[in-house]
Scaffold this active site. Sequence first.
Site, PDB file in Angstrom:
ATOM      1  N   SER A  95       0.992  -1.056  -0.069  1.00  0.00           N
ATOM      2  CA  SER A  95       0.039   0.111  -0.089  1.00  0.00           C
ATOM      3  C   SER A  95       0.878   1.138   0.008  1.00  0.00           C
ATOM      4  O   SER A  95       1.082   1.833   0.935  1.00  0.00           O
ATOM      5  CB  SER A  95      -0.849  -0.114   1.279  1.00  0.00           C
ATOM      6  OG  SER A  95      -0.321   0.191   2.229  1.00  0.00           O
ATOM      7  N   HIS A 100      -3.189  -5.888   2.693  1.00  0.00           N
ATOM      8  CA  HIS A 100      -2.310  -7.178   3.132  1.00  0.00           C
ATOM      9  C   HIS A 100      -2.902  -8.339   3.593  1.00  0.00           C
ATOM     10  O   HIS A 100      -2.453  -9.253   4.037  1.00  0.00           O
ATOM     11  CB  HIS A 100      -1.774  -6.481   4.665  1.00  0.00           C
ATOM     12  CG  HIS A 100      -0.810  -5.361   4.597  1.00  0.00           C
ATOM     13  ND1 HIS A 100      -0.341  -4.744   5.554  1.00  0.00           N
ATOM     14  CD2 HIS A 100      -0.445  -4.597   3.285  1.00  0.00           C
ATOM     15  CE1 HIS A 100       0.273  -3.644   4.994  1.00  0.00           C
ATOM     16  NE2 HIS A 100       0.552  -3.735   3.717  1.00  0.00           N
ATOM     17  N   GLU A 150      -4.666  -2.149   9.390  1.00  0.00           N
ATOM     18  CA  GLU A 150      -3.919  -2.717  10.408  1.00  0.00           C
ATOM     19  C   GLU A 150      -4.476  -2.522  12.044  1.00  0.00           C
ATOM     20  O   GLU A 150      -4.673  -1.317  11.847  1.00  0.00           O
ATOM     21  CB  GLU A 150      -2.414  -2.346  10.460  1.00  0.00           C
ATOM     22  CG  GLU A 150      -1.731  -2.558   9.321  1.00  0.00           C
ATOM     23  CD  GLU A 150      -0.360  -1.835   8.968  1.00  0.00           C
ATOM     24  OE1 GLU A 150       0.373  -1.405  10.027  1.00  0.00           O
ATOM     25  OE2 GLU A 150       0.004  -1.420   7.987  1.00  0.00           O
ATOM     26  N   GLU A 153       1.879  -9.056   7.231  1.00  0.00           N
ATOM     27  CA  GLU A 153       2.626  -8.765   8.275  1.00  0.00           C
ATOM     28  C   GLU A 153       2.534  -9.793   9.732  1.00  0.00           C
ATOM     29  O   GLU A 153       2.986  -9.613  10.777  1.00  0.00           O
ATOM     30  CB  GLU A 153       2.155  -7.468   8.506  1.00  0.00           C
ATOM     31  CG  GLU A 153       2.595  -6.544   7.499  1.00  0.00           C
ATOM     32  CD  GLU A 153       2.476  -4.865   7.771  1.00  0.00           C
ATOM     33  OE1 GLU A 153       1.653  -4.708   8.573  1.00  0.00           O
ATOM     34  OE2 GLU A 153       2.955  -4.220   6.985  1.00  0.00           O
ATOM     35  N   ASP A 213      -3.624   1.486  11.827  1.00  0.00           N
ATOM     36  CA  ASP A 213      -3.418   1.927  10.519  1.00  0.00           C
ATOM     37  C   ASP A 213      -4.506   1.618   9.468  1.00  0.00           C
ATOM     38  O   ASP A 213      -4.264   0.623   8.750  1.00  0.00           O
ATOM     39  CB  ASP A 213      -1.993   1.495  10.013  1.00  0.00           C
ATOM     40  CG  ASP A 213      -1.544   2.269   8.754  1.00  0.00           C
ATOM     41  OD1 ASP A 213      -2.423   3.031   8.301  1.00  0.00           O
ATOM     42  OD2 ASP A 213      -0.519   1.721   8.050  1.00  0.00           O
ATOM     43  N   GLU A 246      -2.857   5.801  12.062  1.00  0.00           N
ATOM     44  CA  GLU A 246      -2.088   6.201  10.935  1.00  0.00           C
ATOM     45  C   GLU A 246      -2.828   6.171   9.803  1.00  0.00           C
ATOM     46  O   GLU A 246      -3.858   5.505   9.706  1.00  0.00           O
ATOM     47  CB  GLU A 246      -1.069   5.271  10.981  1.00  0.00           C
ATOM     48  CG  GLU A 246      -0.255   5.317   9.757  1.00  0.00           C
ATOM     49  CD  GLU A 246       0.834   4.032   9.907  1.00  0.00           C
ATOM     50  OE1 GLU A 246       1.216   3.462  10.788  1.00  0.00           O
ATOM     51  OE2 GLU A 246       1.314   3.464   8.973  1.00  0.00           O
ATOM     52  N   ASP A 290       1.597   8.468   7.090  1.00  0.00           N
ATOM     53  CA  ASP A 290       2.383   7.733   6.343  1.00  0.00           C
ATOM     54  C   ASP A 290       2.521   7.962   4.942  1.00  0.00           C
ATOM     55  O   ASP A 290       3.409   8.643   4.464  1.00  0.00           O
ATOM     56  CB  ASP A 290       2.011   6.392   6.800  1.00  0.00           C
ATOM     57  CG  ASP A 290       2.528   5.044   5.985  1.00  0.00           C
ATOM     58  OD1 ASP A 290       3.993   5.319   5.232  1.00  0.00           O
ATOM     59  OD2 ASP A 290       2.289   4.105   5.740  1.00  0.00           O
ATOM     60  N   LYS A 306       9.752   5.118   6.989  1.00  0.00           N
ATOM     61  CA  LYS A 306      10.384   4.002   6.263  1.00  0.00           C
ATOM     62  C   LYS A 306      11.391   4.346   5.189  1.00  0.00           C
ATOM     63  O   LYS A 306      11.383   5.117   4.401  1.00  0.00           O
ATOM     64  CB  LYS A 306       9.104   3.554   5.293  1.00  0.00           C
ATOM     65  CG  LYS A 306       7.929   3.032   6.045  1.00  0.00           C
ATOM     66  CD  LYS A 306       6.628   2.894   5.068  1.00  0.00           C
ATOM     67  CE  LYS A 306       5.466   2.248   5.810  1.00  0.00           C
ATOM     68  NZ  LYS A 306       4.324   2.421   5.039  1.00  0.00           N
ATOM     69  N   HIS A 352       8.545  -1.152   9.398  1.00  0.00           N
ATOM     70  CA  HIS A 352       8.876  -2.258   8.242  1.00  0.00           C
ATOM     71  C   HIS A 352       8.033  -1.898   6.858  1.00  0.00           C
ATOM     72  O   HIS A 352       7.414  -1.052   7.085  1.00  0.00           O
ATOM     73  CB  HIS A 352       8.713  -3.714   8.587  1.00  0.00           C
ATOM     74  CG  HIS A 352       6.990  -3.801   8.949  1.00  0.00           C
ATOM     75  ND1 HIS A 352       6.570  -5.041   9.314  1.00  0.00           N
ATOM     76  CD2 HIS A 352       6.084  -2.854   9.343  1.00  0.00           C
ATOM     77  CE1 HIS A 352       5.321  -4.963   9.631  1.00  0.00           C
ATOM     78  NE2 HIS A 352       4.959  -3.581   9.661  1.00  0.00           N
ATOM     79  N   LYS A 410       7.081  -0.320  14.255  1.00  0.00           N
ATOM     80  CA  LYS A 410       6.120  -1.198  13.733  1.00  0.00           C
ATOM     81  C   LYS A 410       6.612  -2.223  12.841  1.00  0.00           C
ATOM     82  O   LYS A 410       7.255  -1.897  11.790  1.00  0.00           O
ATOM     83  CB  LYS A 410       5.274  -0.156  12.933  1.00  0.00           C
ATOM     84  CG  LYS A 410       3.840  -0.683  12.344  1.00  0.00           C
ATOM     85  CD  LYS A 410       3.115   0.379  11.855  1.00  0.00           C
ATOM     86  CE  LYS A 410       2.880   0.356  10.128  1.00  0.00           C
ATOM     87  NZ  LYS A 410       1.974   0.779   9.644  1.00  0.00           N
TER      88      LYS A 410
HETATM   89  P1  PGA Z   1       3.045  -1.290   3.037  1.00  0.00           P
HETATM   90  O1  PGA Z   1       2.119  -0.849   4.198  1.00  0.00           O
HETATM   91  O2  PGA Z   1       4.215  -1.829   3.446  1.00  0.00           O
HETATM   92  O3  PGA Z   1       2.365  -2.480   2.057  1.00  0.00           O
HETATM   93  O4  PGA Z   1       3.056  -0.027   2.230  1.00  0.00           O
HETATM   94  C1  PGA Z   1       2.657  -0.491   5.423  1.00  0.00           C
HETATM   95  C2  PGA Z   1       1.622   0.763   6.029  1.00  0.00           C
HETATM   96  O5  PGA Z   1       1.103   1.034   5.289  1.00  0.00           O
HETATM   97  O6  PGA Z   1       2.279   1.241   7.142  1.00  0.00           O
HETATM   98 ZN    ZN Z   2       0.812   2.956   6.851  1.00  0.00          ZN
END
Ligand code: PGA
Ligand code: ZN
Length: 418
Positions: free
Chosen positions: A40, A153, A162, A203, A240, A284, A311, A336, A364, A387
């Site tokens: 995502s 996911h 999430e 995840e 999230d 988030e 994010d 990230k 991650h 996270k």
């Molecule tokens: P992604 O999702 O690693 O698939 O982008 C993680 C997130 O949205 O925090």
């Molecule tokens: Zn996110």
Amino acid sequence: RIQSIDALEILDSRGNPTVRVNVRLDNGILGTSSVPSGASTGENEAVELRDGDPDRYGGKGVRKAVANVNDLIAPALIGADPREQAKIDHAMLALDGTENKAKLGANAILGVSQAVARVAAAACNLPLYAYLGGAGAVRLPVPMMNVLNGGKHADSGMDFQEFMVFPIGAPTFAEALRYGTETFHALHRLLASKGYATSVGDEGGFAPKLKSNEEACDLIVKAILAAGYEPGEDIAIALDPAASSFYEDGKYRLSRSGQGEKTAAEMTALFKDWVTEYPIVSIEDSHDENDWNGFKGITAALGDKVQIVGDDLLVTNTKFIARAVEEQACNAVLIKLNQIGTVTETIAAIDLCRKAGWGYVISHRSGETEDSFMADFAVAMGGGQIKTGSACRSERIAKYNRLLEIERELGAAAVLGR
Ligand code: PGA
Ligand code: ZN
């Protein structure tokens, strides 16, 4: 001095190709690092270079990125001092020459950037967290553990991506991990007793076909209690929704759960209700990555009691973080490394968070490798939050196990959380 740099194509936790880089010094010391990959992804992230050759891995091969490391980046960095991280990262930015790393690929550049940090730490005889964070790097992060996976996911019943348990009341990292893991196991038993599937998503969180997004929160509260913990005291909830993934034509479409369409204001109202009903302390990407007004609305409504994390909105990019600080669009940032593509630029993003007094969560990606670089990075940066998935799947556990090691190594000096 750097003697050689070479990359190879490896696989991530979803079986998609990704980049691994080896950097060797003239004294024989080797540093290796691998690059993760999101599903995502934010539209303003640095470019993840893929081959697009339909005959290999459905176009997802990374041979071009590998060749860019071997043929373009390596010759430019041979002979460099690996301790000059910023200089090396800037040399790669200059070599790339684009705004978003489209020429060399952020996957190529980050692989080198991380492997350079690793080899420099080894050359200095320091663990990576101490090399990057200095003598003050003693703060362990509280894990946000993603125990229910939805959205992009998992093929589950949840629109929201999430649902995380966040053991804010634990005294040490090892205890925080135990609190979260025991809750994960309690949730397993609870789901099984209700006849729900207990297979896991990308995840490592469960991915049942629940009836609603609320049911996810209800089950987590029950699991926290069943594991013997106090919701909100020992263990809180972090969310999230990754709202960009269900935003279409100006509406938030909660189609999996059949909960209809919502405006930005209705999404904020929903979270406002949830915050009173559940022990939620962090949200988030509550809104779409281009819905700055939506973010400003929820921050104004809930920002004094809840961490509002950007994010996809901010993509670890100082340009967007500066705007968010200016407009008060959130009050924390998800960090990230591969959204921006170098260690140096990631540290700059964190600097901006610190100056603003904002929280930051090292994260991650949903596609990961066994590399635990981000665990050391989290301790080095000291934000007190990480996270990195639920309590299963070795690419997630690798990070937790590394943090256990770091905590033991720090001994009495270790502290936990913000
Ligand atoms: P992604 O999702 O690693 O698939 O982008 C993680 C997130 O949205 O925090
Ligand atoms: Zn996110």
